[in-house]
Design a protein around this motif. Structure first.
Motif, short mmCIF file in Angstrom:
data_model
loop_
_atom_site.label_atom_id
_atom_site.label_comp_id
_atom_site.label_asym_id
_atom_site.label_seq_id
_atom_site.Cartn_x
_atom_site.Cartn_y
_atom_site.Cartn_z
N ALA A 13 0.89 -1.17 0.00
CA ALA A 13 0.00 0.00 0.00
C ALA A 13 0.92 1.21 0.00
N PHE A 14 1.35 1.62 -1.18
CA PHE A 14 2.29 2.72 -1.30
C PHE A 14 1.65 4.01 -0.80
N ALA A 15 2.40 4.76 0.01
CA ALA A 15 1.86 5.99 0.60
C ALA A 15 2.02 7.16 -0.35
N LEU A 16 0.94 7.91 -0.54
CA LEU A 16 1.00 9.14 -1.31
C LEU A 16 1.59 10.25 -0.44
N PRO A 17 2.37 11.16 -1.02
CA PRO A 17 2.90 12.28 -0.24
C PRO A 17 1.78 13.11 0.37
N PHE A 18 2.09 13.82 1.45
CA PHE A 18 1.07 14.51 2.22
C PHE A 18 0.46 15.71 1.50
N THR A 19 1.25 16.51 0.83
CA THR A 19 0.84 17.89 0.55
C THR A 19 0.61 18.20 -0.93
N PHE A 20 0.40 17.20 -1.76
CA PHE A 20 0.25 17.43 -3.18
C PHE A 20 -1.21 17.72 -3.56
N GLU A 21 -1.41 18.06 -4.83
CA GLU A 21 -2.73 18.36 -5.34
C GLU A 21 -3.36 17.12 -6.00
N TYR A 22 -4.67 17.19 -6.24
CA TYR A 22 -5.37 16.06 -6.85
C TYR A 22 -4.72 15.67 -8.18
N GLU A 23 -4.33 16.64 -8.99
CA GLU A 23 -3.72 16.34 -10.29
C GLU A 23 -2.44 15.54 -10.12
N ASP A 24 -1.66 15.85 -9.08
CA ASP A 24 -0.43 15.10 -8.81
C ASP A 24 -0.77 13.66 -8.42
N TYR A 25 -1.75 13.50 -7.52
CA TYR A 25 -2.13 12.16 -7.10
C TYR A 25 -2.66 11.34 -8.27
N ALA A 26 -3.43 11.99 -9.14
CA ALA A 26 -3.96 11.27 -10.31
C ALA A 26 -2.83 10.78 -11.20
N GLN A 27 -1.82 11.61 -11.41
CA GLN A 27 -0.67 11.19 -12.22
C GLN A 27 0.10 10.06 -11.55
N ILE A 28 0.33 10.18 -10.25
CA ILE A 28 1.09 9.15 -9.53
C ILE A 28 0.34 7.82 -9.55
N LEU A 29 -0.96 7.86 -9.26
CA LEU A 29 -1.74 6.62 -9.24
C LEU A 29 -1.82 5.99 -10.63
N THR A 30 -1.97 6.82 -11.64
CA THR A 30 -2.05 6.28 -13.00
C THR A 30 -0.74 5.60 -13.39
N ASP A 31 0.39 6.22 -13.06
CA ASP A 31 1.68 5.59 -13.37
C ASP A 31 1.88 4.32 -12.54
N MET A 32 1.43 4.34 -11.29
CA MET A 32 1.53 3.13 -10.46
C MET A 32 0.78 1.97 -11.10
N ALA A 33 -0.45 2.25 -11.54
CA ALA A 33 -1.32 1.19 -12.04
C ALA A 33 -0.95 0.73 -13.43
N THR A 34 -0.45 1.63 -14.26
CA THR A 34 -0.20 1.27 -15.66
C THR A 34 1.25 0.92 -15.95
N LYS A 35 2.18 1.35 -15.06
CA LYS A 35 3.59 1.11 -15.35
C LYS A 35 4.32 0.40 -14.21
N LEU A 36 4.30 0.98 -13.01
CA LEU A 36 5.07 0.39 -11.91
C LEU A 36 4.52 -0.96 -11.50
N GLY A 37 3.20 -1.04 -11.28
CA GLY A 37 2.61 -2.32 -10.88
C GLY A 37 2.93 -3.43 -11.85
#
Length: 348
Positions: free
Chosen positions: A315-339
């Protein structure tokens, strides 16, 4: 220790759910939108942190109740609920209710210890019993017993037109197997194993000795310590090597990030890096470095991580202080590339 990492079976993420005090609704809505996005991307689980008297989620049970009605498949967890703030009987009722509402998808994670800044909050939290409260493992045992269906009272039956139960209602039979303990010490890992819980290990561990934990230059080796916690937990769990462990490092893939986002992520990690050099505070807490890079780079670093090689769910932790757009990019890369680079396949 496994010589190679296991294929990643379950991919999850953790968010703190920050909000602006002037507009808390927007922050909570953003958290729910992140969870909905996680389900669409095929994540197996979404977890929320628990923050009291701060500008983060103070009532994860309520937030996850809302999330349960906006999702259909993704598992929903707390990482973690500090039980020093809770009455185990009331919490057991709330957890069982949300588990029923979610169709059996709740994964409550808990921890023990006195509430943060207890000297300043005890008069509001326990005005009559502050010095008598027990903040040890007994509080978890009580919660486990109640969730698992042990009697809460010696009274049951019919009184007038009302019917009373001696166990927590609603009772959700599978919930007891989905209780997690968030621990960073050998003692907590052992206790969680002995009591048949699952084990959440995060980006913080306790340095309890030096044998087998020093890196090449002398400082404690975070990965080696975390790996020892996992082995201790499984050595005392009835399921042995099959006992569930989830790792929760801060991992930030940058594959589709803009140059400005990459710079922000790298600055965030650099600002937090000094605390990883040595144990912090009287509890000798050691923090893991945040991992930032392309999915290929992150996959290589994770496969070399001694504790990651012990687990097949994260359960990778998202950084505390970012914006929704940042989280969307991070999650998308996690699901489509890193995972996928780690052997994971999206759910659903």
């Amino acid at each position: 220790m496994p010589s190679t990492s296991r294929p990643l079976r379950k991919l999850g993420f953790l968010t703190i759910g920050l909000f602006d005090a002037a507009d808390p609704g927007r922050g909570h809505e953003s958290t729910l939108e992140i969870i909905e996005l996680g389900e669409r991307l095929g994540f197996d689980s979404a977890w929320v942190r628990h923050r009291h008297l701060q500008y983060g989620i103070s009532s994860p049970v309520a937030v996850l109740a809302a999330a349960s009605q906006r999702t259909r498949r993704i598992q929903l967890g707390t990482a973690v609920t500090p039980l020093g703030w809770e009455n185990p009987l009331r919490l057991a009722e709330d957890l069982a209710t949300v588990d029923v509402l979610s169709g059996g998808r709740l994964n409550p994670g808990v921890s023990v210890g006195p509430p943060l800044h207890y000297e300043h909050v005890k008069d509001a939290l326990y005005p009559d019993t502050a010095d008598a409260e027990d903040f040890g493992f007994e509080r978890v045992r009580r919660l486990l017993d109640l969730v698992r269906g042990k009697p809460a009272t010696d009274f049951s039956g019919v009184e007038g037109i009302e019917v009373f139960s001696d166990v927590v209602q609603p009772h959700s039979p599978g919930l007891g197997r989905r209780m997690w303990y968030g621990g960073g010490s050998l003692r907590s890992a052992r206790w969680a194993g002995e009591h048949g819980m699952n084990f959440l290990t995060s980006s913080v561990v306790k340095v309890e000795g030096t044998e087998g934990t020093e890196g090449a230059d002398g400082p404690p080796d975070f990965a080696a310590i975390q790996s020892s916690l996992i082995r201790e937990f499984r050595a005392h769990h009835p399921d042995g090597e099959a006992a569930r462990v989830s790792q929760g490092l801060v991992v930030i893939p940058t594959d589709s990030a803009s140059p400005a986002q990459r710079a922000k992520y790298e600055e965030y990690a650099a600002r937090r890096l000094p605390r990883t050099a040595s144990p912090q505070g009287p509890a000798r807490q050691l923090f893991a470095p945040d991992l930032v890079g392309t999915s290929a780079e992150l996959a290589e670093r994770l496969r070399a991580h001694a504790a990651f090689r012990e687990v097949d769910e994260v359960a990778f932790a998202l950084p505390f202080t970012f914006e929704y757009e940042d989280y969307a990019q991070i999650l998308t890369d996690m699901a489509t590339k890193l995972g996928p680079a780690l052997g994971w396949r999206p759910a659903g």
